[in-house]
Write an enzyme that holds these catalytic residues in place. Structure first.
Site, PDB file in Angstrom:
ATOM      1  CB  ALA A   1      -4.350  11.246   6.587  1.00  0.00           C
TER       2      ALA A   1
ATOM      3  CG  ASP B   1      -7.980   4.127   6.753  1.00  0.00           C
ATOM      4  OD1 ASP B   1      -7.622   4.844   7.700  1.00  0.00           O
ATOM      5  OD2 ASP B   1      -8.427   4.592   5.683  1.00  0.00           O
TER       6      ASP B   1
ATOM      7  CB  VAL C   1      -1.239  -7.912  -2.472  1.00  0.00           C
ATOM      8  CG1 VAL C   1      -1.059  -9.013  -1.435  1.00  0.00           C
ATOM      9  CG2 VAL C   1       0.052  -7.110  -2.627  1.00  0.00           C
TER      10      VAL C   1
ATOM     11  CD  GLU D   1     -13.686  18.537   3.545  1.00  0.00           C
ATOM     12  OE1 GLU D   1     -12.943  19.118   4.364  1.00  0.00           O
ATOM     13  OE2 GLU D   1     -13.321  17.548   2.889  1.00  0.00           O
TER      14      GLU D   1
ATOM     15  N   GLY E   1       0.810  -1.210   0.000  1.00  0.00           N
ATOM     16  CA  GLY E   1       0.000   0.000   0.000  1.00  0.00           C
ATOM     17  C   GLY E   1       0.844   1.260   0.000  1.00  0.00           C
TER      18      GLY E   1
ATOM     19  CG  PHE F   1      -1.882   9.689   4.018  1.00  0.00           C
ATOM     20  CD1 PHE F   1      -1.219  10.857   3.721  1.00  0.00           C
ATOM     21  CD2 PHE F   1      -3.199   9.554   3.613  1.00  0.00           C
ATOM     22  CE1 PHE F   1      -1.848  11.885   3.024  1.00  0.00           C
ATOM     23  CE2 PHE F   1      -3.840  10.576   2.923  1.00  0.00           C
ATOM     24  CZ  PHE F   1      -3.164  11.744   2.628  1.00  0.00           C
TER      25      PHE F   1
END
Length: 437
Positions: free
Chosen positions: A325, A307, A86, A177, A18, A21
């Site tokens: 993050a 996460d 993966v 947002e 991955g 972040f």
């Protein structure tokens, strides 16, 4: 066994799955460690997800919030990047199964991030639109513009309304947002680009199952957020869930129905685990149980951060850390230090999350921010929000491009390039298959 083209090494090999972040910050911190770092991701870029909503509303171009992973690690000699998907793990053999072959490891780190969580509702999953990948954001932009263009071909307002009714589900920062950005699209862009379409035909709904917006913020901040969105014309509905969606009608928990061809889902996320791990360490939300050192339960050389990791040893967060993050960044940094400690036979350091605050933008000159005991709202919070996001972007070019875009938009009330790159947004729901690592 297919062997991928990865240089042989006598050093311990740390495989990171991955390039988000967590993975990027872990890899950076291992730059001078006596290890070989192998970074895997199905994309060749790092995505700055907090600004995805601006891509979906034509506020920014896609390449403004993505940065090539090879560019990030160009000068890191101990790192090898391979673009690969993966597929599984054989932990007893220290083997990772990928689309480019099997990779052996000494230490394995899952930093696979999260995916949209539809909470098991297959109908909603089939017809709603998530927003977790760059491809999805671009396709949402295409789809929204296409709805405007097709609305111009219709005369009956009752046929137009479903095309211009945009329903956002989830009152967290992303939903807030997104709703604010759509409201500004209606206020500033619709009258200029589509003067033949009455503004009152476009409605923005924000649906939240909980009692208030931004549940992780204070009640006062939630109230200011609600007021700000309502002033922009967003129809906010709290204590309301979405029961069903068939692609044309949204059925709410209170029995109300909204005719809409656009349901944007940001009500939750779930981890993206891999096959091969014991079922007793995988939670229903897709996260993997880890201890205070981010070691996957039952293993000493397999870790999970960000996460995907469910760490419950902190009494401040009994249900695990928030999937944001900052948690991933800090866990990546702490794990890098612990990998060095393992190599030096030193005791490991448990992870402790330092909450640096939360913020969300509502629209032009409107934002809310909570940093330590300081609460900001309005114009000042909006400035802080912009500075923090600019500084967090990777690459000087991206920072400069985003700043110029924002500066230009502020004074011209314009948006970015509003073109349909690819026709036929009917297959947009299939894009969810592209999300993840």
């Amino acid at each position: 066994m297919i062997q991928p083209n990865i240089p042989a090494t006598t050093k311990p090999r740390v495989v990171i799955v991955g390039g988000g972040f967590g993975g990027v910050n872990l890899a950076k911190q291992l730059k001078h460690a006596p290890v070989q770092v192998v970074l895997l991701d199905r994309n060749n870029y790092h995505l700055f997800q907090p600004l995805l909503y601006q891509v979906s509303t034509a506020g920014l171009e896609p390449d403004s919030i993505a940065f090539p992973l090879r560019g990030i690690f160009r000068k890191q000699k101990n790192l090898v990047f391979r673009m690969a998907e993966v597929t599984g793990i054989r932990a007893t053999e220290n083997i990772l199964e990928t689309g480019i072959g099997e990779i052996s490891y000494d230490y394995l780190v899952f930093a696979t991030g999260s995916n949209t969580n539809f909470f098991g509702n297959k109908n909603i999953e089939e017809h709603a639109i998530g927003m977790k990948s760059l491809i999805e954001a671009v396709q949402i932009r295409n789809y929204v513009i296409k709805q405007f263009e097709e609305s111009l071909l219709l005369k009956d307002p009752e046929e137009i309304r479903p095309k211009l009714n945009f329903v956002m589900v989830g009152g967290g920062p992303t939903g807030v947002e997104l709703a604010g950005a759509f409201a500004e699209l209606r206020k500033y862009i619709m009258p200029k680009d589509y003067p033949d379409l009455p503004q009152d035909l476009m409605n923005i709904y924000l649906i939240e199952a909980g009692p208030r917006l931004l549940a992780s913020f204070s009640e006062k901040t939630s109230e200011k957020t609600l007021k700000g969105l309502q002033e922009l014309g967003v129809r906010v509905m709290c204590n309301t869930g979405v029961k069903e969606y068939d692609g044309s009608i949204v059925t709410l928990s209170n029995g109300q129905q909204i005719k809409s061809q656009s349901l944007l889902w940001s009500a939750g996320v779930k981890g993206v685990p891999l096959t091969g791990l014991p079922q007793d360490i995988l939670l229903p939300n897709g996260r993997i149980l880890v201890n205070e050192f981010n070691q996957v339960k039952g293993y000493t050389n397999v870790f999970a951060i960000g996460d995907i990791a469910q760490m419950t040893n902190d009494p401040r967060f009994p249900k695990g850390y928030p999937m944001v993050a900052q948690v991933a960044i800090q866990q990546g940094q702490n794990l890098a230090s612990n990998i060095r400690h393992i190599l030096e036979n030193k005791p490991l350091k448990g992870f402790y999350y330092k909450d640096l605050g939360s913020m969300a933008t509502i629209g032009r000159n409107r934002a809310v921010a909570e940093i330590s005991n300081i609460r900001l709202s309005g114009y000042l919070a909006w400035i802080v929000w912009m500075i923090v996001h600019l500084m967090s972007l990777l690459g000087f070019r991206n920072k400069l491009v985003v700043f110029i875009n924002w500066f230009y938009r502020y004074f011209t009330y314009e948006r970015g390039t509003r073109i349909i790159i690819k026709r036929g947004a009917a297959n947009i729901v299939k894009l969810r298959q592209t999300v993840g690592v």
